[in-house]
Design an enzyme around this catalytic site. Sequence first.
Site, mmCIF file in Angstrom:
data_model
loop_
_atom_site.group_PDB
_atom_site.id
_atom_site.type_symbol
_atom_site.label_atom_id
_atom_site.label_comp_id
_atom_site.label_asym_id
_atom_site.label_seq_id
_atom_site.Cartn_x
_atom_site.Cartn_y
_atom_site.Cartn_z
ATOM 1 N N GLY A 259 0.661 -1.442 2.699
ATOM 2 C CA GLY A 259 0.543 -1.762 1.020
ATOM 3 C C GLY A 259 1.559 -2.929 0.579
ATOM 4 N NE ARG A 262 5.298 -0.847 -7.386
ATOM 5 C CZ ARG A 262 4.880 0.480 -7.295
ATOM 6 N NH1 ARG A 262 5.714 1.195 -7.146
ATOM 7 N NH2 ARG A 262 3.621 1.064 -7.356
ATOM 8 C CB VAL A 263 4.781 1.312 -2.405
ATOM 9 C CG1 VAL A 263 4.673 2.497 -1.468
ATOM 10 C CG2 VAL A 263 4.288 1.439 -3.621
ATOM 11 C CD GLU A 281 1.842 -5.241 9.388
ATOM 12 O OE1 GLU A 281 1.678 -6.209 8.888
ATOM 13 O OE2 GLU A 281 2.355 -5.152 10.684
ATOM 14 C CB CYS A 316 -2.744 -7.930 3.177
ATOM 15 S SG CYS A 316 -3.195 -7.347 4.835
#
Length: 549
Positions: A259, A262-263, A281, A316
């Site tokens: 993801g 930030r997370v 990732e 991504c």
Amino acid sequence: MACLSANTFQVLRAAGGCGRTLVFGYHFTAKSDLPLLPVLSSCPAISLLCRSASASGTFPVMAEEENRVFGASEASLLIRELRDSFKSGRTKSYDWRVSQLRGIEKMIEEREKDIIQALYMDLSKPELESFFSEISTSKSSCKKALKELKKWMMPEKVKTSMTTYPSSAEIVSEPLGVVLVISAWNYPFLLSLDPVIGAIAAGNAVVLKPSEIAPATSSLLARLLEEYLDKSAIRVVEGAVPETTALLDQKWDKIMYTGSGRVGRIVMAAAARHLTPVILELGGKCPAIVDSNVKLEVCVRRIIAGKWAANSGQACISIDYIITTKQFAPKLIDALKKGIEESFGEKPIESPDMSRIVNAFHFKRLVNLLDEERVYHKIVLGGQREEKLLKIAPTVLLDVPEDSQIMQEEIFGPMLPILTVENLEEGFEVVNSKPKPLAAYLFTNNEQLKKEFVQNVSAGGMLVNDAILHVTVPGLPFGGIGESGIGAYHGKFSFDAFSHKKGVMYRSFEGDSSVRYPPYTPKKQRLLKALINGNIIGIILALISWYRK
């Protein structure tokens, strides 16, 4: 709360996903989800529900879903049950691993239509795109693991040194224990199953947390994995931030997260409390450097495939921006215009071959990037959007400011800025001035330029003269570097990612020598130093001195 009737379910399903979150128990709140109402209200069958939701702030959902709570105590109990299952040794056997992998293979084959439907409801993914990018890729990972598993599990022999003679050594792959996989919404089936396949192949117990932003696929995975796999060792936890937080508060043997950065930082901070290793990732701004020395028609088709045909840029490893020379840019833009029209028609928003933006929040985010004052007038192609459909046309921008928001964050959508430079070596410097991307692409027939690109540009992975296809090669590791991620997986790299490589040495009681034991006489010291240094002549001289009376 009232349950949806069977007839209403059929209407919602036929509506192309406008009522998907109602069917799969997603909770809408006035603060976070009412921006979705214009999309939902476009479906006549649920317009009344949408109007009532505007007043109450909550959609009617299945009663049993609303009563379900997953908090810290439930997470603790879950991991305790899985750890007991792992300690029993059942997941370590070759037979168990194979049975679970075959279960996944069977699940994909038997429920392909259900998977395609769920992906359409979540993202309006075209059937062929769903099959190619999610179903067939997951199936290939499973087949690869089944074919190679016995070889992967075999201990790897290692040479020993003269100082340990006589001895032998090997590296034994052992499962880590109980692992957590947190997957992403953009490829919600593939990015859930691919890591789970690696974790099972390595012999672990697994908890999968699918993304709540793709609720149809999340719900389907929860049902299918319970049906086809061993639920004493493989579980799915659905939910959003509270459920993920409850899971992250537990001690795991490894966490894999796909993801945003930030997370990813939140996941890594939570893992650090327990010294839990992570695979992250994360993505980033993936560049494509385009030389004038190319077969332009083929180059453009592959750029389109690596941007707009890849989930409308919601990938991504999607091309995030292009760098080319000022002289070549007009020719490239004209070719892109022609190629986009050939691929998606004169009105790309109406094309059935383009996925939609996942939800109203991300649609608004992308529109804000596009409508920035210094950016909007840089559009040279596209720019149309349709909020009711959650679609934005393929959009090309030329020379947007470097400090604009669209060049500062990962776009994750169908906009493609083109930056111009005097020469492509200058383009390498532009790429290297930014955080290291998950993928970098080069289009050229110039062999020297290819060498310089590979040598001088740092990225998680690279592909020359195409985009995104490198992830389909199981022999290549897939992972980021720096801010684009930590660790890698795919093929044997997945097996290794969820294994501990345990070094083992074997010695017999024969051949024991007093030379390693005190007291350390001058003769022992000469012989030991010669042995440690590997000095053959010194060893011979020391032995002669040793045996000389």
